[in-house]
Design an enzyme around this catalytic site. Structure first.
Site, PDB file in Angstrom:
ATOM      1  CD  GLU A  98      -3.089   0.889   0.249  1.00  0.00           C
ATOM      2  OE1 GLU A  98      -2.490   1.598  -0.575  1.00  0.00           O
ATOM      3  OE2 GLU A  98      -4.289   1.036   0.504  1.00  0.00           O
ATOM      4  CG  ASP A 102      -6.194   8.164   6.607  1.00  0.00           C
ATOM      5  OD1 ASP A 102      -5.653   8.715   7.561  1.00  0.00           O
ATOM      6  OD2 ASP A 102      -7.171   8.657   6.010  1.00  0.00           O
TER       7      ASP A 102
HETATM    8  P1  IMP Z   1      -7.712   4.012   4.775  1.00  0.00           P
HETATM    9  O1  IMP Z   1      -8.713   2.973   4.398  1.00  0.00           O
HETATM   10  O2  IMP Z   1      -8.342   5.144   5.523  1.00  0.00           O
HETATM   11  O3  IMP Z   1      -6.521   3.464   5.479  1.00  0.00           O
HETATM   12  O4  IMP Z   1      -7.319   4.690   3.418  1.00  0.00           O
HETATM   13  C1  IMP Z   1      -6.134   4.484   2.765  1.00  0.00           C
HETATM   14  C2  IMP Z   1      -6.222   5.150   1.405  1.00  0.00           C
HETATM   15  O5  IMP Z   1      -6.660   6.508   1.541  1.00  0.00           O
HETATM   16  C3  IMP Z   1      -4.872   5.195   0.775  1.00  0.00           C
HETATM   17  O6  IMP Z   1      -4.647   4.065  -0.036  1.00  0.00           O
HETATM   18  C4  IMP Z   1      -4.949   6.470  -0.054  1.00  0.00           C
HETATM   19  O7  IMP Z   1      -5.523   6.187  -1.311  1.00  0.00           O
HETATM   20  C5  IMP Z   1      -5.887   7.354   0.710  1.00  0.00           C
HETATM   21  N1  IMP Z   1      -5.154   8.311   1.572  1.00  0.00           N
HETATM   22  C6  IMP Z   1      -5.110   8.331   2.919  1.00  0.00           C
HETATM   23  N2  IMP Z   1      -4.343   9.328   3.384  1.00  0.00           N
HETATM   24  C7  IMP Z   1      -3.875   9.971   2.283  1.00  0.00           C
HETATM   25  C8  IMP Z   1      -2.998  11.099   2.092  1.00  0.00           C
HETATM   26  O8  IMP Z   1      -2.483  11.729   3.042  1.00  0.00           O
HETATM   27  N3  IMP Z   1      -2.748  11.438   0.810  1.00  0.00           N
HETATM   28  C9  IMP Z   1      -3.279  10.794  -0.263  1.00  0.00           C
HETATM   29  N4  IMP Z   1      -4.094   9.720  -0.139  1.00  0.00           N
HETATM   30  C10 IMP Z   1      -4.392   9.322   1.127  1.00  0.00           C
HETATM   31 MG    MG Z   2      -4.929   4.031  -2.143  1.00  0.00          MG
END
Ligand code: IMP
Ligand code: MG
Length: 183
Positions: A98, A102
């Site tokens: 990945e 986040d």
């Molecule tokens: P999660 O499911 O919230 O962990 O989301 C992860 C996804 O959100 C990553 O694969 C990114 O596509 C997007 N994402 C999360 N934080 C950022 C950031 O700071 N910049 C750009 N994309 C982000």
């Molecule tokens: Mg992503």
């Protein structure tokens, strides 16, 4: 308020060192094993392409694309597969690659899905990690860099589809914080 591309948070030299370190660890941990790197499209393709060239054991590569759920309204965190793997993962040592973790909801959902396909082992490798924002308790075996709770772009990471091509990782800021205006 408009957004601007701000300061470099992680420069290309640190990114290169991070990829070398992670690639070395994976090469040692998986010596003699049949590894499948699974990149999560779109963001992870830049990191995966660098990481794999620091891995000295034979690996295969495949990609999966998932829908992004709506962070504001959907708390389930269930992602939809937009592009599935071409590879049968049964009996394979899978490393999900990945760009950034986040909330962890995307990876939690993907992990549960891939585990039903009986891989020999399953691990997660991410370039960047924002642990402050975690909502799903996922274990991440390989973390390139822990970063603060800021929105970042570059090195595969986008804002509205743009800036994936920036060679360094930069912070996205409000325009009143100064910086280079977005297009
Ligand atoms: P999660 O499911 O919230 O962990 O989301 C992860 C996804 O959100 C990553 O694969 C990114 O596509 C997007 N994402 C999360 N934080 C950022 C950031 O700071 N910049 C750009 N994309 C982000
Ligand atoms: Mg992503």
């Amino acid at each position: 308020m408009g957004m601007v591309i701000g300061d470099v948070l992680v420069d290309r030299d640190r990114i290169r060192a991070m990829c070398a370190e992670l690639g070395g660890r994976i090469s040692r941990d998986y010596a003699g094993k049949d590894v499948l790197l699974v990149g999560v499209l779109t963001g992870a393709f830049v990191f995966l392409s660098d990481l794999m060239r620091h891995i000295s054991i034979p690996v295969s590569v495949d990609f999966v694309a998932v829908s992004s759920y709506n962070h504001g309204t959907d708390s389930s965190g269930v992602v939809r597969i937009l592009r599935d793997l071409d590879t049968n993962v049964e009996g394979r040592h899978v490393i999900l690659v990945e760009d950034i973790i986040d909330t962890g909801l995307t990876l939690q959902s993907l992990r549960e899905l891939l585990r039903t396909r009986n891989p020999a082992s399953f691990a997660i490798c991410t370039a960047f990690d924002k642990p402050e924002r975690r909502r799903a308790p996922i274990h991440v075996e390989y973390v390139g860099m822990v970063i603060p709770d800021r929105f970042i772009v570059g090195y595969g990471l986008d804002f509205a589809g743009r800036y994936r091509n920036l060679p360094d990782v930069r912070i996205l800021k409000n325009e009143n914080e100064g910086g280079i205006p977005c297009l």
